[in-house]
Enzyme design. Structure first.
Site, PDB file in Angstrom:
ATOM      1  N   SER A 161     -47.656 -12.734  98.787  1.00  0.00           N
ATOM      2  CA  SER A 161     -48.595 -13.746  99.259  1.00  0.00           C
ATOM      3  C   SER A 161     -50.009 -13.217  99.199  1.00  0.00           C
ATOM      4  CB  SER A 161     -48.265 -14.139 100.694  1.00  0.00           C
ATOM      5  OG  SER A 161     -48.572 -13.050 101.536  1.00  0.00           O
ATOM      6  N   LYS A 162     -50.918 -14.172  99.228  1.00  0.00           N
ATOM      7  CA  LYS A 162     -52.326 -13.873  99.120  1.00  0.00           C
ATOM      8  C   LYS A 162     -52.770 -12.937 100.250  1.00  0.00           C
ATOM      9  CE  LYS A 162     -56.152 -16.574  97.518  1.00  0.00           C
ATOM     10  NZ  LYS A 162     -56.636 -17.863  97.175  1.00  0.00           N
TER      11      LYS A 162
END
Ligand code: GLU
Length: 486
Positions: free
Chosen positions: A256-257
């Site tokens: 994930s970011k």
């Protein structure tokens, strides 16, 4: 043998950047097409108007091009199955939705958001595994439907999923897959705004564009039963499916970011080479069955196969990407590195300075084994681009003695007698000066390096002096003598 021409597509929904997971999907499609003499298509799935981002398509295309994944059909390139932007194909989806309604495979739903909300809440209370539409509007009479249509009540079109049967398909990576139809919702096909949902548009386009293999991320596996039902409802041949494993952080959570960079653009900006990034994402879920890790694009095309893609999640190991970057950098010719260094200089504070190709090539030669990124040809040796203004304090304390200035003066006077000193001349001058001073060569070399570079480490001493050249070396010795106070 199946003589059908292989046609695959990368079908991103433009979000403003290309996710590294998207790059892997695009790459596997590309490799599969190239390996099998097939066609690689780019189709933009932009029917979710809430997620529209200005300029997103252009960014995506730019990132794909940078990575070297040139598509055979798609936006800008064209092709006989266009347009390749779904927002330009709305009439087509409408026509196919009508066809499904006529066949009883889809139906209009006029339920208000309030009714759907109540339904959901009731189902939650009953602790049903997932909220599902209750097919209320499937049972409306023809008359009621016509009345609702003519009075322009907001509506959607839903897929009519028959209950109590298994939806089965084979996946090239996951093997045989089955879903119970009772667990699949009557998916909306056309939304209230008249746009199709991903599911309808995706299936219609894959059919019309003659896609033979759908290669995409695992997150779409749960949508596949709906797609399979759509193919069956239309009476179309299903493509082959291949769902790629999830990308995971080292702690095995979903990539994930929040945990780091996910956009291809971020890696590009950080100076990663496209060859390294491509090599890296290729290995996220695939290997050739041996422990080879270093590939260029041709090697990947030659060795790639869907059979060797793993089911289990692929861990995103940034250390490996760094290693691959250094490896690919060393494989580059000096000419290529020169171009890359010139690009990097244009982005740096030295952009208005002139450095000849010969000069830059000498820097590249001397530093090649010491850098992992192109920008380190600048950052790790700024003394090639400007004279030092500071001198490493620790090295000064250790190597700059009261007698040093005099010794360097002697070296300088010797050097002044040469017109165009070669590397060997520099070596000779150092040896001769040290002998005359009756000191070890190291006693001269350390302060000399400090004087001309400001640092205690770097490329070979004679290379360093030769690259800087006689005049610059003399200037820098003078200025060091002035600036370094002990
Ligand atoms: N538009 C979907 C995405 O953004 C495509 C999924 C598929 O390849 O079917 O990933």
């Amino acid at each position: 043998m199946n003589s059908e021409k292989i046609r695959v597509r990368f079908a991103p929904s433009p979000t403003g950047y290309l996710h590294v997971g998207g790059l892997r999907t695009a790459l596997y499609n590309y490799l599969f097409a190239k390996k099998n003499n097939g066609t690689f298509i780019l189709r933009i799935e932009d029917t979710d108007r809430n997620r529209y981002v200005e300029g997103a398509v252009e960014k995506l295309i730019k990132a794909l091009k940078w990575a070297g994944l040139q598509y055979d059909e798609g936006p800008e390139v064209g092709g006989e199955f266009g347009p390749y932007l779904q927002s330009q194909r709305l009439d087509i989806y409408k026509k196919y939705a009508d066809e499904l309604i006529a066949k009883g495979k889809a139906y209009y739903c006029f339920c208000s958001p309030e009714r759907l909300k109540t339904l959901r809440e009731e189902q939650e209370k009953q602790k049903l595994p997932q909220a599902k539409y209750d097919k209320h509007c499937l049972h409306l009479s023809k008359k009621e439907i016509e009345k609702n249509l003519s009075s322009a009540i907001p509506k959607v079109v839903r897929l009519n999923i028959e209950q109590n049967h298994s939806i089965k398909f084979d996946d090239l990576i996951r093997g045989h897959v089955e879903f119970e139809s009772n667990n699949v919702d009557d998916q909306i096909l056309i939304k209230g705004d008249g746009y199709p949902t991903y599911h309808l548009a995706n299936v219609v386009d894959d059919h019309l564009m003659k896609i033979t293999h759908v290669i995409r991320g695992e997150e779409w596996l749960s949508s596949t039963p709906k797609h399979v039902l759509l193919y069956d409802a239309f009476g179309w041949k299903r493509p082959m499916f291949a769902h790629l494993p999830l990308l995971l952080n080292p702690d095995r959570s979903k990539l994930s970011k929040r945990q780091g960079d996910v956009a291809v653009e971020d890696y590009r900006e950080k100076g990663f080479l496209k060859e390294a990034l491509i090599n890296f994402v290729a290995l996220l879920g695939w290997n050739a069955g041996d422990d080879r890790e270093l590939y260029n694009m041709d090697g990947l095309i030659k060795n790639f196969s869907l059979e060797r893609v793993n089911k289990s999640g692929a861990v995103f190991d940034l250390q490996k990407l760094h290693w691959l970057n250094a490896e690919h950098l060393r494989k580059k010719s000096e000419g290529e590195l020169l171009n890359l260094l010139n690009e990097e200089l244009q982005k740096s504070k030295y952009k208005d300075q002139f450095y000849s190709d010969i000069y830059l090539l000498m820097i590249i030669k001397s530093m090649k084994e010491r850098v992992s990124f192109v920008k380190e040809f600048i950052d790790n040796c700024i003394y090639f681009y400007e004279a030092p203004t500071q001198y490493e304090q620790k090295a000064v304390e250790k190597n700059w003695k009261p007698e040093t200035p005099e010794q360097l003066q002697k070296f300088k006077n010797e050097l002044a007698q040469y017109d165009n000193p070669t590397i060997e001349d520099f070596e000779h001058i150092i040896t001769k000066t040290a002998e005359e001073l009756k000191i070890g060569k190291a006693k001269l070399i350390h302060p000399l390096r400090l004087a001309v570079s400001g640092q205690s480490t770097g490329p070979g001493m004679f290379d360093l002096l030769f690259i800087l050249g006689k005049d610059e070396v003399i200037k820098r010795i003078d200025s060091a003598i002035q600036k370094i106070s002990v």
